[in-house]
Scaffold this active site. Structure first.
Site, PDB file in Angstrom:
ATOM      1  N   THR A 170       0.873  -1.180   0.000  1.00 29.73           N
ATOM      2  CA  THR A 170       0.000   0.000   0.000  1.00 29.73           C
ATOM      3  C   THR A 170       0.906   1.224   0.000  1.00 29.73           C
ATOM      4  O   THR A 170       2.028   1.168   0.520  1.00 29.73           O
ATOM      5  CB  THR A 170      -0.889   0.069   1.248  1.00 29.73           C
ATOM      6  OG1 THR A 170      -0.046   0.047   2.388  1.00 29.73           O
ATOM      7  CG2 THR A 170      -1.857  -1.086   1.312  1.00 29.73           C
ATOM      8  N   GLU A 315      -5.712  -4.019  -0.894  1.00 26.93           N
ATOM      9  CA  GLU A 315      -6.074  -5.226  -0.131  1.00 26.93           C
ATOM     10  C   GLU A 315      -7.252  -5.980  -0.743  1.00 26.93           C
ATOM     11  O   GLU A 315      -7.530  -7.109  -0.367  1.00 26.93           O
ATOM     12  CB  GLU A 315      -6.447  -4.836   1.310  1.00 26.93           C
ATOM     13  CG  GLU A 315      -5.290  -4.377   2.175  1.00 26.93           C
ATOM     14  CD  GLU A 315      -5.003  -2.884   2.059  1.00 26.93           C
ATOM     15  OE1 GLU A 315      -5.348  -2.278   1.016  1.00 26.93           O
ATOM     16  OE2 GLU A 315      -4.443  -2.323   3.016  1.00 26.93           O
ATOM     17  N   LYS A 424     -14.336  15.752  12.486  1.00 25.31           N
ATOM     18  CA  LYS A 424     -15.266  15.613  13.612  1.00 25.31           C
ATOM     19  C   LYS A 424     -15.486  16.990  14.209  1.00 25.31           C
ATOM     20  O   LYS A 424     -14.616  17.564  14.841  1.00 25.31           O
ATOM     21  CB  LYS A 424     -14.707  14.637  14.630  1.00 25.31           C
ATOM     22  CG  LYS A 424     -14.606  13.254  14.020  1.00 25.31           C
ATOM     23  CD  LYS A 424     -14.102  12.204  14.974  1.00 25.31           C
ATOM     24  CE  LYS A 424     -13.999  10.888  14.232  1.00 25.31           C
ATOM     25  NZ  LYS A 424     -12.646  10.500  13.879  1.00 25.31           N
ATOM     26  N   TRP A 429     -20.067  14.457  12.110  1.00 27.63           N
ATOM     27  CA  TRP A 429     -19.051  14.217  11.101  1.00 27.63           C
ATOM     28  C   TRP A 429     -19.300  15.040   9.847  1.00 27.63           C
ATOM     29  O   TRP A 429     -20.425  15.137   9.371  1.00 27.63           O
ATOM     30  CB  TRP A 429     -19.048  12.741  10.716  1.00 27.63           C
ATOM     31  CG  TRP A 429     -18.449  11.857  11.752  1.00 27.63           C
ATOM     32  CD1 TRP A 429     -18.187  12.189  13.046  1.00 27.63           C
ATOM     33  CD2 TRP A 429     -18.056  10.500  11.591  1.00 27.63           C
ATOM     34  NE1 TRP A 429     -17.651  11.132  13.706  1.00 27.63           N
ATOM     35  CE2 TRP A 429     -17.562  10.063  12.837  1.00 27.63           C
ATOM     36  CE3 TRP A 429     -18.070   9.609  10.518  1.00 27.63           C
ATOM     37  CZ2 TRP A 429     -17.082   8.774  13.030  1.00 27.63           C
ATOM     38  CZ3 TRP A 429     -17.594   8.325  10.718  1.00 27.63           C
ATOM     39  CH2 TRP A 429     -17.100   7.918  11.966  1.00 27.63           C
TER      40      TRP A 429
HETATM   41  P1  ADP Z   1      -3.609   3.814  -0.328  1.00 26.83           P
HETATM   42  O1  ADP Z   1      -4.424   3.426   0.882  1.00 26.83           O
HETATM   43  O2  ADP Z   1      -2.169   3.669  -0.106  1.00 26.83           O
HETATM   44  O3  ADP Z   1      -4.034   5.109  -0.980  1.00 26.83           O
HETATM   45  P2  ADP Z   1      -5.126   2.204  -2.151  1.00 26.83           P
HETATM   46  O4  ADP Z   1      -4.929   2.559  -3.553  1.00 26.83           O
HETATM   47  O5  ADP Z   1      -5.266   0.789  -1.792  1.00 26.83           O
HETATM   48  O6  ADP Z   1      -3.899   2.704  -1.419  1.00 26.83           O
HETATM   49  O7  ADP Z   1      -6.335   3.070  -1.608  1.00 26.83           O
HETATM   50  C1  ADP Z   1      -7.565   2.522  -1.240  1.00 26.83           C
HETATM   51  C2  ADP Z   1      -8.456   3.607  -0.715  1.00 26.83           C
HETATM   52  O8  ADP Z   1      -8.752   4.558  -1.721  1.00 26.83           O
HETATM   53  C3  ADP Z   1      -9.808   3.112  -0.256  1.00 26.83           C
HETATM   54  O9  ADP Z   1      -9.744   2.583   1.036  1.00 26.83           O
HETATM   55  C4  ADP Z   1     -10.637   4.375  -0.327  1.00 26.83           C
HETATM   56  O10 ADP Z   1     -10.470   5.181   0.812  1.00 26.83           O
HETATM   57  C5  ADP Z   1     -10.051   5.103  -1.502  1.00 26.83           C
HETATM   58  N1  ADP Z   1     -10.881   4.891  -2.689  1.00 26.83           N
HETATM   59  C6  ADP Z   1     -10.710   4.002  -3.675  1.00 26.83           C
HETATM   60  N2  ADP Z   1     -11.663   4.134  -4.616  1.00 26.83           N
HETATM   61  C7  ADP Z   1     -12.483   5.131  -4.212  1.00 26.83           C
HETATM   62  C8  ADP Z   1     -13.658   5.742  -4.745  1.00 26.83           C
HETATM   63  N3  ADP Z   1     -14.192   5.386  -5.900  1.00 26.83           N
HETATM   64  N4  ADP Z   1     -14.218   6.740  -4.013  1.00 26.83           N
HETATM   65  C9  ADP Z   1     -13.698   7.123  -2.840  1.00 26.83           C
HETATM   66  N5  ADP Z   1     -12.592   6.597  -2.306  1.00 26.83           N
HETATM   67  C10 ADP Z   1     -11.992   5.610  -2.977  1.00 26.83           C
END
Ligand code: ADP
Length: 532
Positions: A170, A315, A424, A429
């Site tokens: 990640t 993940e 918050k 929220w």
């Molecule tokens: P990192 O956590 O390092 O940025 P990832 O690419 O795995 O790596 O990111 C996943 C996160 O990206 C998700 O948990 C979410 O918060 C956000 N995310 C992914 N797709 C979307 C989407 N379509 N809308 C909003 N948030 C998104």
């Protein structure tokens, strides 16, 4: 009683075998940083990947060894990819946009034995290698002396489908990078799931521009799904600016593409400046971060391109939900469909999803109640590489995504925010994501970000950061007026800060961690009277 069907181990080498045999003439087009376009086919790439396997074996690589790649999207990268996984080695994609110290951490954590790197990364390698004792060899992608002497015949597969295939960390927006270890089976299933008509719906007739980097969760699985259906692949290399992307789309006849929202924003800014059109592009998947309404409308209204939003994380392989219409929503007008396109969408088959409160109790799917988003299935991580983070599943085997969301009665999941980005304020929220995605619809805005800033009475209050389009000037009040009526009054940011740059992280998403660091000394204009 067992079924009487043949045992066919779901290993990923079969994807390229299939493409070479049944879609052998289909092209793979790569562009290098200096703009040179290289053309190959699935059949040719298959032969090169087998040569790469033999080169890896000759270099002493054995099943289970970590083979790292450091580079952009290209055919050279793809041949090493299949060359490594075909012989049971673990393909570990390194993200060249990470900070050098993060890359060092990741290489050491993964104990990579060999790195196949883009020549453009030579300087970076020079900096990091002295700190990476496990790395025995570095080969530059496209080094013919290394690959060409080897045979185009090599036995692939023949191992259990649960064998590890890929390792991807990640990007560390939430702490130290953690490794996700995909199996052949999990990526095979993910590719099949994403190919459904109600998901990415790729076909042999598509020309796919792969803007999502191969190091970002297997380019959302497209490294497997495109060969599976024989789609033409266009690999853009390092240059991801609006002009370069537009040129590739038009010259190669791209019909489908996928990328994080910021890539589309840059393309649209370029098209506006130049009056350019998208004449072949039919649909795009936008994911990795929430998709602003202005983006969906501009692509649809000005260019006839349909936007499907996807949600997922490294993940989750990554794709898990897509904002594809149900029959009821498909029957609505485009304007009425937009609110559903803004949601992250409905769950792919083969997965299970729930939202829970902090005590782990399930919450209703009423579109209003929000809670922790939890997910389960054969394409979802069960643990991190090296046991990092300990036990990551709840009692029912669900993985906690770290996202906060609602699920509506039609089954559409909508992210409220990342748990750590939610503001918050006075016990309630505020979704930073919602406010920034509405603000970026202001015609003068290029990018917007909202963060929470400490407040003595309300705990936190939102502040809007705006990066204006080139040549624009604006007053703070213009943005506050623009938000009025579109968000709850008490969500209105306490301040608007114009910035020269909104930093993007290593996967092209807005880097809130860095923004918070940069804003560390910032004090709200009137901390005693928030705009509630
Ligand atoms: P990192 O956590 O390092 O940025 P990832 O690419 O795995 O790596 O990111 C996943 C996160 O990206 C998700 O948990 C979410 O918060 C956000 N995310 C992914 N797709 C979307 C989407 N379509 N809308 C909003 N948030 C998104």
């Amino acid at each position: 009683m067992d079924g009487l069907m043949q045992n066919w181990s779901m290993t990923l080498d079969r994807m390229l075998d299939h493409a070479a045999r049944w879609h052998g003439e289909r092209e793979i087009v790569s562009r290098s940083a200096d703009g040179i376009v290289d053309r190959t086919t699935y059949a040719q790439l298959h032969g090169r990947a087998k040569q790469a396997s033999n080169a890896l074996i000759a270099a002493g690589i054995r099943p289970g060894d970590r083979v790292a790649t450091l580079g952009w999207n290209s055919a050279r990268h793809l041949e090493i990819w299949y060359g490594a996984i075909g012989i049971g080695a673990v393909l570990h994609t390194l993200n060249p946009r990470l900070f050098p110290e993060q890359i060092v951490y990741i290489i050491n954590h993964a104990s990579d034995r060999i790195i196949l790197a883009d020549p453009a990364c030579a300087d970076l390698l020079g900096e990091i290698l002295p700190q990476c004792p496990s790395v025995e060899q570095v080969i530059f992608l496209g080094d013919e002396d290394w690959i060409a002497p080897h045979s185009t015949e090599c036995a692939w597969g023949g191992f259990d489908e649960n064998t590890a295939a890929g390792l991807c960390y990640t990007s560390g927006t939430t702490g130290n990078p953690k490794g996700i270890l995909y199996s052949h089976r999990s990526n095979y299933l993910h590719a099949m799931m994403t190919l459904q008509a109600d998901a990415l719906a790729l076909s042999a007739r598509d020309t796919v521009l792969l803007c999502v980097p191969m190091y970002h969760a297997n380019a959302w699985g497209v490294v497997y799904s495109a060969p599976m259906v024989g789609a033409k692949l266009v690999l853009p290399g390092q240059r991801m600016d609006g002009a370069s992307i537009h040129e590739l789309i038009e010259t190669e006849g791209v019909t489908y593409s996928s990328a994080v929202p910021t890539v589309w924003q840059m393309l649209l800014t370029h098209l506006k400046e130049t009056g350019g059109k998208l004449t072949t592009l039919q649909r795009v998947t936008v994911g990795g971060a929430a998709c602003p309404e202005s983006l969906i409308r501009a692509l649809h209204d000005d260019h006839g391109v349909d936007v499907v939003q996807g949600w997922g994380m490294t993940e989750t392989s990554p794709l898990a939900t897509v904002s594809v219409s149900t029959p009821q929503i498909a029957a609505l007008s485009f304007d009425e469909q937009v609110p559903y396109k803004l949601k992250q969408g409905r769950l792919l088959c083969n997965l299970d999803l729930k939202i829970t409160d902090d005590a782990g109790q399930r919450l209703p799917h009423d579109g209003k109640t929000f809670g922790r988003l939890m997910i389960k299935g054969p394409t979802i991580a069960a643990a991190y590489f090296g046991g990092e983070g300990g036990d990551v599943l709840d009692e029912e085997g669900f993985f906690d995504t770290g996202d906060v969301s609602t699920i509506d009665t039609a089954g559409y999941m909508q992210i409220t925010d990342r748990a750590k980005d939610v503001i918050k304020s006075g016990g309630e929220w505020i979704s930073s994501m919602d406010v920034e995605n509405i603000a970026v619809g202001h015609p003068k805005a290029e990018l917007c970000a909202v963060i929470g800033v400490a407040h003595p009475k309300w705990d936190e209050r939102p502040v809007l950061l705006v990066m204006l389009k080139p040549g624009e000037v604006a007053e703070k009040q213009e943005f506050l007026d623009f938000l009025q009526g579109k968000i709850a009054r008490w969500w209105t940011p306490d301040d608007v800060v114009f910035v020269d740059e909104i930093p993007l992280g290593a996967t092209g998403k807005i880097d809130k961690k860095l923004i918070r660091q940069r804003m560390a000394g910032y004090v709200l204009p009137d901390a005693s009277a928030p705009n509630r």
